[in-house]
Design an enzyme around this catalytic site. Sequence first.
Site, PDB file in Angstrom:
ATOM      1  N   ASP A 172       0.872  -1.176   0.000  1.00 37.86           N
ATOM      2  CA  ASP A 172       0.000   0.000   0.000  1.00 37.86           C
ATOM      3  C   ASP A 172       0.909   1.226   0.000  1.00 37.86           C
ATOM      4  O   ASP A 172       1.681   1.408   0.953  1.00 37.86           O
ATOM      5  CB  ASP A 172      -0.882  -0.024   1.261  1.00 37.86           C
ATOM      6  CG  ASP A 172      -1.732   1.241   1.383  1.00 37.86           C
ATOM      7  OD1 ASP A 172      -2.630   1.256   2.245  1.00 37.86           O
ATOM      8  OD2 ASP A 172      -1.492   2.210   0.625  1.00 37.86           O
ATOM      9  N   TYR A 192      -5.820  16.043 -10.829  1.00 36.07           N
ATOM     10  CA  TYR A 192      -4.571  15.332 -11.137  1.00 36.07           C
ATOM     11  C   TYR A 192      -3.418  16.322 -11.285  1.00 36.07           C
ATOM     12  O   TYR A 192      -2.356  16.148 -10.687  1.00 36.07           O
ATOM     13  CB  TYR A 192      -4.759  14.533 -12.425  1.00 36.07           C
ATOM     14  CG  TYR A 192      -3.515  13.921 -12.998  1.00 36.07           C
ATOM     15  CD1 TYR A 192      -2.905  14.469 -14.129  1.00 36.07           C
ATOM     16  CD2 TYR A 192      -2.947  12.787 -12.433  1.00 36.07           C
ATOM     17  CE1 TYR A 192      -1.766  13.903 -14.676  1.00 36.07           C
ATOM     18  CE2 TYR A 192      -1.814  12.212 -12.975  1.00 36.07           C
ATOM     19  CZ  TYR A 192      -1.232  12.771 -14.102  1.00 36.07           C
ATOM     20  OH  TYR A 192      -0.107  12.209 -14.639  1.00 36.07           O
ATOM     21  N   LYS A 240       0.074  16.944  -9.007  1.00 31.45           N
ATOM     22  CA  LYS A 240       1.425  16.921  -9.572  1.00 31.45           C
ATOM     23  C   LYS A 240       2.187  18.188  -9.198  1.00 31.45           C
ATOM     24  O   LYS A 240       3.392  18.159  -8.957  1.00 31.45           O
ATOM     25  CB  LYS A 240       1.361  16.737 -11.101  1.00 31.45           C
ATOM     26  CG  LYS A 240       0.928  15.335 -11.528  1.00 31.45           C
ATOM     27  CD  LYS A 240       1.867  14.271 -10.953  1.00 31.45           C
ATOM     28  CE  LYS A 240       1.492  12.867 -11.373  1.00 31.45           C
ATOM     29  NZ  LYS A 240       2.423  11.853 -10.798  1.00 31.45           N
TER      30      LYS A 240
END
Length: 272
Positions: A13, A101, A105
């Site tokens: 994980d 997203y 980043k």
Amino acid sequence: MDTANNGQFVILDVLDTEAIIQTCVSNGVGTIYHLAALLSATGEKNPELCRRVNVGGTISVLEAAKACSLRVFIPSSIAVFGPDAPKHAPQHTDLNPTTVYGETKVEGEALAMASWKEFGVDVRGIRYPGLISYKAPAGGGTTDYAVEIFHAAIQDGHYDCFVREDTRLPMMYMDDAIRATLMLMDAPSGLLGAARAGYNIDCQSFTARELADAISDQVEGFHCEFSPDVRQEYADSWPDSIDGSLAKDEWGWTPDYDLPKMVQAMLDGLSQ
Ligand code: VAH
């Protein structure tokens, strides 16, 4: 540890820092290539999970790297740029992404730089464009059309592309992406400046129509239609092309694959 394809692997994980540390210590791991993340289209469907995995996973890996003195590669993305950035994206400009997203980043680059500056963790990153490979199916990104189109051309002779034909995006064949990654990780740390956590790199830039036409040149009778869906909005927020001059100056990156060479490699790979 299980063994597959001549390599060893263990299922972890990415949020479990202790498990990462134990695995690295017990197996003498010196470098982590941290590729676990949700891509743009998937992330927009589940923003909380995207933030938890992309940002939480990066924090977890950087904490393990600090604890075990590991070197780390963390991919960034051209998704860090927003619609206010120049369409030929420079290395240094305001980063105002409009996808979750892209936000993760930007956060990832900041976390990496903080780890480097505050704890000396040797972490490096590249703002990957859309990556194209025949060895794995598209993975929930906006640039998935540039992979799906090849499979459809061979299997069906037809593809219904989910972005407009004039959609121009930065793209890269996977062999170039891997070579760039290894070149960056092999570069002497002293050569790397303030962009070390998120280098723009020179890559291809082509429209969906140019890609379809390049495939039609090789696949007799292939036909592509264009039916934009929600992913058009994400694509429109990103740059058309990338100024990768700093990566070329600092560690010598130049791409090998242009559009015709990539199309040939993809069709050859898929026909194997
Ligand atoms: C995506 N392939 O489509 C990724 C990429 C430039 C976008 O990071 O989400």
